[in-house]
Design an enzyme around this catalytic site. Structure first.
Site, PDB file in Angstrom:
ATOM      1  N   SER A  36      35.736  29.295  43.973  1.00 50.88           N
ATOM      2  CA  SER A  36      36.983  28.746  44.508  1.00 50.88           C
ATOM      3  C   SER A  36      36.951  28.517  46.019  1.00 50.88           C
ATOM      4  CB  SER A  36      38.161  29.634  44.119  1.00 50.88           C
ATOM      5  OG  SER A  36      37.907  30.968  44.443  1.00 50.88           O
ATOM      6  N   CYS A  75      39.647  29.111  35.387  1.00 54.17           N
ATOM      7  CA  CYS A  75      38.973  30.112  36.222  1.00 54.17           C
ATOM      8  C   CYS A  75      39.106  29.773  37.711  1.00 54.17           C
ATOM      9  CB  CYS A  75      37.530  30.282  35.772  1.00 54.17           C
ATOM     10  SG  CYS A  75      36.850  31.867  36.268  1.00 54.17           S
ATOM     11  N   ARG A 115      33.398  36.382  35.815  1.00 52.88           N
ATOM     12  CA  ARG A 115      33.986  36.796  37.116  1.00 52.88           C
ATOM     13  C   ARG A 115      35.415  36.269  37.216  1.00 52.88           C
ATOM     14  NH1 ARG A 115      31.660  34.421  41.055  1.00 52.88           N
ATOM     15  NH2 ARG A 115      30.391  33.070  39.767  1.00 52.88           N
ATOM     16  N   HIS A 173      37.220  30.321  30.035  1.00 55.11           N
ATOM     17  CA  HIS A 173      36.531  29.014  30.042  1.00 55.11           C
ATOM     18  C   HIS A 173      36.521  28.363  28.658  1.00 55.11           C
ATOM     19  CE1 HIS A 173      34.570  29.141  34.060  1.00 55.11           C
ATOM     20  NE2 HIS A 173      34.684  30.447  33.900  1.00 55.11           N
ATOM     21  N   GLU A 181      35.971  25.400  27.952  1.00 53.54           N
ATOM     22  CA  GLU A 181      34.925  24.369  27.910  1.00 53.54           C
ATOM     23  C   GLU A 181      33.562  24.940  27.522  1.00 53.54           C
ATOM     24  OE1 GLU A 181      36.124  25.787  30.530  1.00 53.54           O
ATOM     25  OE2 GLU A 181      34.557  26.080  32.035  1.00 53.54           O
TER      26      GLU A 181
HETATM   27  N1  GLN Z   1      34.790  34.269  40.744  1.00 53.70           N
HETATM   28  C1  GLN Z   1      35.007  32.884  41.001  1.00 53.70           C
HETATM   29  C2  GLN Z   1      35.975  32.673  42.162  1.00 53.70           C
HETATM   30  O1  GLN Z   1      36.637  33.554  42.554  1.00 53.70           O
HETATM   31  C3  GLN Z   1      35.532  32.180  39.764  1.00 53.70           C
HETATM   32  C4  GLN Z   1      34.516  32.262  38.662  1.00 53.70           C
HETATM   33  C5  GLN Z   1      34.523  31.129  37.709  1.00 53.70           C
HETATM   34  O2  GLN Z   1      35.116  30.057  37.940  1.00 53.70           O
HETATM   35  N2  GLN Z   1      33.813  31.306  36.631  1.00 53.70           N
HETATM   36  O3  GLN Z   1      36.062  31.614  42.666  1.00 53.70           O
END
Ligand code: GLN
Length: 195
Positions: free
Chosen positions: A50, A79, A137, A172, A174
């Site tokens: 992100s 996510c 994550r 996710h 996808e």
């Molecule tokens: N941990 C990532 C973040 O904070 C997000 C992980 C993901 O998109 N699979 O940006």
């Protein structure tokens, strides 16, 4: 014929979202610049990192373009895409788009279980109200505002939610062959002009 659904292609797993849309035979388009959004019926922000997204959105002019787009058209974030759309991040001071009133913790599941797959309950999928949630994550939604509706849960956690034009998942969809989350976005949000 429906206008294409755009998939933000600056970084992250946009190709898998394109595959999900392809399986639905939905017209689709990669988005790299603000003008790419002009003909789109909706937009998907994929998973990835992100902080990198926020940086690139600023540099390309897409930050403002996506906020303008979201005034009339639906946006889905998975996510990292959810993190970018959120109103508040509790453990980071990145500048998000603030398009959905959710309070989110990044990387909320800690190191030992930073990636896992588990059943998500999605009551609106009436024939089979479960979905395979792939969490990588993943962020966690700690609170949400009155205009936000919970659509899916993992235990006590809301992991899928929407407001009028924004749909978010901490997992996710996808990365599975199950296209029901994408179908919902395409048919119930992007396919309806007043959504
Ligand atoms: N941990 C990532 C973040 O904070 C997000 C992980 C993901 O998109 N699979 O940006």
């Amino acid at each position: 014929m429906m206008k294409p659904v755009g998939v933000l292609a600056l970084q992250g797993d946009f190709a898998r979202h394109m595959d999900s849309l392809k399986r639905l035979r939905c017209p689709r388009k990669l988005i790299r610049w603000p003008e790419d959004l002009e003909t789109c019926a909706g937009l998907i922000l994929p998973g990835g990192e992100s902080t990198t997204f926020v940086n690139l959105l600023g540099k390309t002019g897409l930050k403002k373009a996506i906020c303008d787009f979201a005034e009339k058209s639906p946006v889905m974030g998975t996510c990292a895409g959810l993190i970018i759309l959120a109103g508040e991040i509790v453990n980071d001071n990145m500048e998000t788009l603030g398009l959905i009133d959710i309070r989110v913790e990044r990387n909320a599941y800690g190191r030992q279980v930073d990636s896992f797959t588990d059943t998500v309950h999605v009551p609106m999928f009436e024939d089979k109200p479960v979905f395979e949630g792939v969490f990588i994550r993943a962020p966690r939604i700690h609170a949400y505002g009155g205009d936000v509706m919970s659509l899916g849960r993992h235990g006590q956690d809301v992991v899928m939610a929407r407001n009028r034009r924004i749909l978010v998942c901490t997992f996710h969809p996808e990365l599975t062959s199950d296209t029901r989350v994408h179908r919902y976005f395409v048919e119930e949000m992007a396919g309806k002009t007043d959504s």
